[in-house]
Design a protein around this motif. Sequence first.
Motif, PDB file in Angstrom:
ATOM      1  N   GLU A 133       0.819  -1.214   0.000  1.00 14.42           N
ATOM      2  CA  GLU A 133       0.000   0.000   0.000  1.00 14.42           C
ATOM      3  C   GLU A 133       0.858   1.273   0.000  1.00 14.42           C
ATOM      4  OE1 GLU A 133      -3.797  -0.369   2.531  1.00 14.42           O
ATOM      5  OE2 GLU A 133      -2.395  -1.808   3.434  1.00 14.42           O
ATOM      6  N   LEU A 134       2.179   1.129   0.123  1.00  8.88           N
ATOM      7  CA  LEU A 134       3.069   2.296   0.160  1.00  8.88           C
ATOM      8  C   LEU A 134       3.078   3.071  -1.151  1.00  8.88           C
ATOM      9  CD1 LEU A 134       6.200   0.898   2.021  1.00  8.88           C
ATOM     10  CD2 LEU A 134       4.795   2.825   2.771  1.00  8.88           C
ATOM     11  N   THR A 135       3.418   2.401  -2.233  1.00  6.78           N
ATOM     12  CA  THR A 135       3.570   3.067  -3.523  1.00  6.78           C
ATOM     13  C   THR A 135       2.305   3.806  -3.965  1.00  6.78           C
ATOM     14  OG1 THR A 135       5.271   1.478  -4.149  1.00  6.78           O
ATOM     15  CG2 THR A 135       4.283   2.751  -5.927  1.00  6.78           C
ATOM     16  N   PRO A 136       1.102   3.212  -3.796  1.00 10.47           N
ATOM     17  CA  PRO A 136      -0.110   3.929  -4.220  1.00 10.47           C
ATOM     18  C   PRO A 136      -0.379   5.242  -3.455  1.00 10.47           C
ATOM     19  CG  PRO A 136      -0.572   1.588  -4.002  1.00 10.47           C
ATOM     20  CD  PRO A 136       0.804   1.817  -3.447  1.00 10.47           C
ATOM     21  N   LEU A 137       0.314   5.461  -2.341  1.00 11.59           N
ATOM     22  CA  LEU A 137       0.142   6.728  -1.613  1.00 11.59           C
ATOM     23  C   LEU A 137       0.681   7.913  -2.408  1.00 11.59           C
ATOM     24  CD1 LEU A 137       1.253   5.730   2.014  1.00 11.59           C
ATOM     25  CD2 LEU A 137      -1.086   6.103   1.187  1.00 11.59           C
ATOM     26  N   PHE A 138       1.563   7.615  -3.367  1.00 17.23           N
ATOM     27  CA  PHE A 138       2.256   8.663  -4.114  1.00 17.23           C
ATOM     28  C   PHE A 138       2.005   8.477  -5.606  1.00 17.23           C
ATOM     29  CE2 PHE A 138       4.542   7.504  -0.270  1.00 17.23           C
ATOM     30  CZ  PHE A 138       4.540   8.706   0.401  1.00 17.23           C
ATOM     31  N   SER A 139       2.003   9.556  -6.331  1.00 21.03           N
ATOM     32  CA  SER A 139       1.799   9.492  -7.764  1.00 21.03           C
ATOM     33  C   SER A 139       2.964   8.772  -8.423  1.00 21.03           C
ATOM     34  CB  SER A 139       1.677  10.907  -8.341  1.00 21.03           C
ATOM     35  OG  SER A 139       1.689  10.849  -9.745  1.00 21.03           O
ATOM     36  N   ALA A 140       2.646   7.804  -9.262  1.00 19.59           N
ATOM     37  CA  ALA A 140       3.685   7.028  -9.940  1.00 19.59           C
ATOM     38  C   ALA A 140       4.534   7.886 -10.876  1.00 19.59           C
ATOM     39  CB  ALA A 140       3.055   5.876 -10.708  1.00 19.59           C
ATOM     40  N   LYS A 141       4.030   9.067 -11.256  1.00 23.78           N
ATOM     41  CA  LYS A 141       4.763   9.943 -12.183  1.00 23.78           C
ATOM     42  C   LYS A 141       5.781  10.822 -11.464  1.00 23.78           C
ATOM     43  CE  LYS A 141       0.546  10.845 -13.858  1.00 23.78           C
ATOM     44  NZ  LYS A 141      -0.491  11.730 -14.255  1.00 23.78           N
ATOM     45  N   GLU A 142       5.737  10.820 -10.144  1.00 24.15           N
ATOM     46  CA  GLU A 142       6.588  11.743  -9.385  1.00 24.15           C
ATOM     47  C   GLU A 142       7.689  11.005  -8.641  1.00 24.15           C
ATOM     48  OE1 GLU A 142       4.100  13.971  -6.773  1.00 24.15           O
ATOM     49  OE2 GLU A 142       2.745  14.567  -8.366  1.00 24.15           O
ATOM     50  N   ASP A 143       8.708  11.758  -8.294  1.00 25.75           N
ATOM     51  CA  ASP A 143       9.724  11.254  -7.395  1.00 25.75           C
ATOM     52  C   ASP A 143       9.234  11.480  -5.969  1.00 25.75           C
ATOM     53  OD1 ASP A 143      11.379  10.715  -9.560  1.00 25.75           O
ATOM     54  OD2 ASP A 143      12.481  12.592  -9.376  1.00 25.75           O
ATOM     55  N   VAL A 144       9.872  10.801  -5.033  1.00 25.02           N
ATOM     56  CA  VAL A 144       9.599  11.017  -3.618  1.00 25.02           C
ATOM     57  C   VAL A 144      10.912  11.277  -2.899  1.00 25.02           C
ATOM     58  CG1 VAL A 144       7.473   9.628  -3.537  1.00 25.02           C
ATOM     59  CG2 VAL A 144       9.688   8.537  -3.086  1.00 25.02           C
ATOM     60  N   ASN A 145      10.815  11.875  -1.724  1.00 23.87           N
ATOM     61  CA  ASN A 145      11.979  12.076  -0.874  1.00 23.87           C
ATOM     62  C   ASN A 145      11.995  11.013   0.205  1.00 23.87           C
ATOM     63  OD1 ASN A 145      13.027  14.346  -2.133  1.00 23.87           O
ATOM     64  ND2 ASN A 145      11.953  15.775  -0.817  1.00 23.87           N
ATOM     65  N   LEU A 146      13.173  10.487   0.487  1.00 22.36           N
ATOM     66  CA  LEU A 146      13.381   9.579   1.606  1.00 22.36           C
ATOM     67  C   LEU A 146      14.168  10.327   2.678  1.00 22.36           C
ATOM     68  CD1 LEU A 146      14.457   6.190  -0.014  1.00 22.36           C
ATOM     69  CD2 LEU A 146      12.167   6.954   0.607  1.00 22.36           C
ATOM     70  N   TRP A 147      13.587  10.424   3.845  1.00 25.20           N
ATOM     71  CA  TRP A 147      14.226  11.056   5.000  1.00 25.20           C
ATOM     72  C   TRP A 147      14.667   9.916   5.910  1.00 25.20           C
ATOM     73  CZ3 TRP A 147      12.879  16.562   5.813  1.00 25.20           C
ATOM     74  CH2 TRP A 147      12.001  17.070   4.847  1.00 25.20           C
ATOM     75  N   VAL A 148      15.878   9.425   5.717  1.00 27.41           N
ATOM     76  CA  VAL A 148      16.385   8.307   6.511  1.00 27.41           C
ATOM     77  C   VAL A 148      16.917   8.869   7.826  1.00 27.41           C
ATOM     78  CG1 VAL A 148      18.025   6.396   6.614  1.00 27.41           C
ATOM     79  CG2 VAL A 148      16.956   7.016   4.423  1.00 27.41           C
ATOM     80  N   ALA A 149      16.387   8.343   8.924  1.00 27.15           N
ATOM     81  CA  ALA A 149      16.757   8.859  10.235  1.00 27.15           C
ATOM     82  C   ALA A 149      17.135   7.716  11.159  1.00 27.15           C
ATOM     83  CB  ALA A 149      15.593   9.648  10.828  1.00 27.15           C
ATOM     84  N   SER A 150      17.872   8.063  12.188  1.00 26.10           N
ATOM     85  CA  SER A 150      18.175   7.078  13.225  1.00 26.10           C
ATOM     86  C   SER A 150      17.806   7.673  14.575  1.00 26.10           C
ATOM     87  CB  SER A 150      19.647   6.664  13.196  1.00 26.10           C
ATOM     88  OG  SER A 150      20.478   7.782  13.380  1.00 26.10           O
ATOM     89  N   VAL A 151      17.390   6.776  15.446  1.00 25.74           N
ATOM     90  CA  VAL A 151      17.075   7.125  16.825  1.00 25.74           C
ATOM     91  C   VAL A 151      18.103   6.397  17.676  1.00 25.74           C
ATOM     92  CG1 VAL A 151      15.344   7.040  18.655  1.00 25.74           C
ATOM     93  CG2 VAL A 151      14.620   7.236  16.282  1.00 25.74           C
ATOM     94  N   GLU A 152      18.952   7.172  18.332  1.00 26.41           N
ATOM     95  CA  GLU A 152      19.981   6.586  19.191  1.00 26.41           C
ATOM     96  C   GLU A 152      19.475   6.589  20.627  1.00 26.41           C
ATOM     97  OE1 GLU A 152      23.665   8.711  18.519  1.00 26.41           O
ATOM     98  OE2 GLU A 152      23.366   8.621  16.345  1.00 26.41           O
ATOM     99  N   LEU A 153      19.282   5.389  21.172  1.00 28.32           N
ATOM    100  CA  LEU A 153      18.835   5.219  22.545  1.00 28.32           C
ATOM    101  C   LEU A 153      20.006   4.635  23.335  1.00 28.32           C
ATOM    102  CD1 LEU A 153      15.931   3.807  20.835  1.00 28.32           C
ATOM    103  CD2 LEU A 153      15.331   5.156  22.835  1.00 28.32           C
ATOM    104  N   PRO A 154      20.709   5.459  24.114  1.00 30.61           N
ATOM    105  CA  PRO A 154      21.900   4.990  24.831  1.00 30.61           C
ATOM    106  C   PRO A 154      21.607   3.732  25.652  1.00 30.61           C
ATOM    107  CG  PRO A 154      21.642   7.360  25.080  1.00 30.61           C
ATOM    108  CD  PRO A 154      20.398   6.846  24.409  1.00 30.61           C
ATOM    109  N   ASP A 155      22.519   2.795  25.606  1.00 29.66           N
ATOM    110  CA  ASP A 155      22.449   1.535  26.345  1.00 29.66           C
ATOM    111  C   ASP A 155      21.295   0.637  25.912  1.00 29.66           C
ATOM    112  OD1 ASP A 155      24.676   2.382  27.878  1.00 29.66           O
ATOM    113  OD2 ASP A 155      23.339   3.436  29.260  1.00 29.66           O
ATOM    114  N   ILE A 156      20.613   0.990  24.813  1.00 29.51           N
ATOM    115  CA  ILE A 156      19.510   0.143  24.349  1.00 29.51           C
ATOM    116  C   ILE A 156      19.757  -0.270  22.904  1.00 29.51           C
ATOM    117  CG2 ILE A 156      17.040   0.013  23.843  1.00 29.51           C
ATOM    118  CD1 ILE A 156      16.584   1.928  26.191  1.00 29.51           C
TER     119      ILE A 156
END
Length: 171
Positions: A133-156
């Motif tokens: 269901e991910l791809t249909p959220l966006f127009s197939a004719k357009e590019d999308v941005n990926l915001w790759v993030a990390s959550v650093e939880l000390p000692d976890i």
Amino acid sequence: MSNTEQLSNLFVENWTSVFNTILGKDVKVVIEPIEKIKTADIPGKAEAYDSYVSMSYAEGDAKIAFMTKNKLISIVSNLMIGLDSFSDEINDDDKDAFGEGLNQMFASCQVPIKENLGLDMKFQGVSFIDKDELTPLFSAKEDVNLWVASVELPDISTEKFVLVSPVDFGE
């Protein structure tokens, strides 16, 4: 600085604050440089993740998606209720807690986005979806941005997540 860079900085600042509050931990959020990809490439990027969430950010069909591993969902949901055991298996309670965390993360950004960028974003409608269901959220004719993030939880753990948005998100 572009609107996208400002938006990225606002996300880091506000998401870090929300995570620190709801998890009771000193959390660090980092967003990598934003990557533009073809909408058709979303499924390949999604392979690295277990769970997918969509939400609206404006009137109409304006959607963003969130991809993460079940372990981050387990960590967030369990820390929210004071548990310190985590799993790659999640249940509906974990999803509900994580959804509430996402609501808080994005709601915390609405006023700063309006004040700094003049954009009236109303994040709402957190919904877990299937990978197909991910791809249909966006127009197939357009590019999308990926915001790759990390959550650093000390000692976890350090866990990654990805926000998928239309290219004009934040513009």
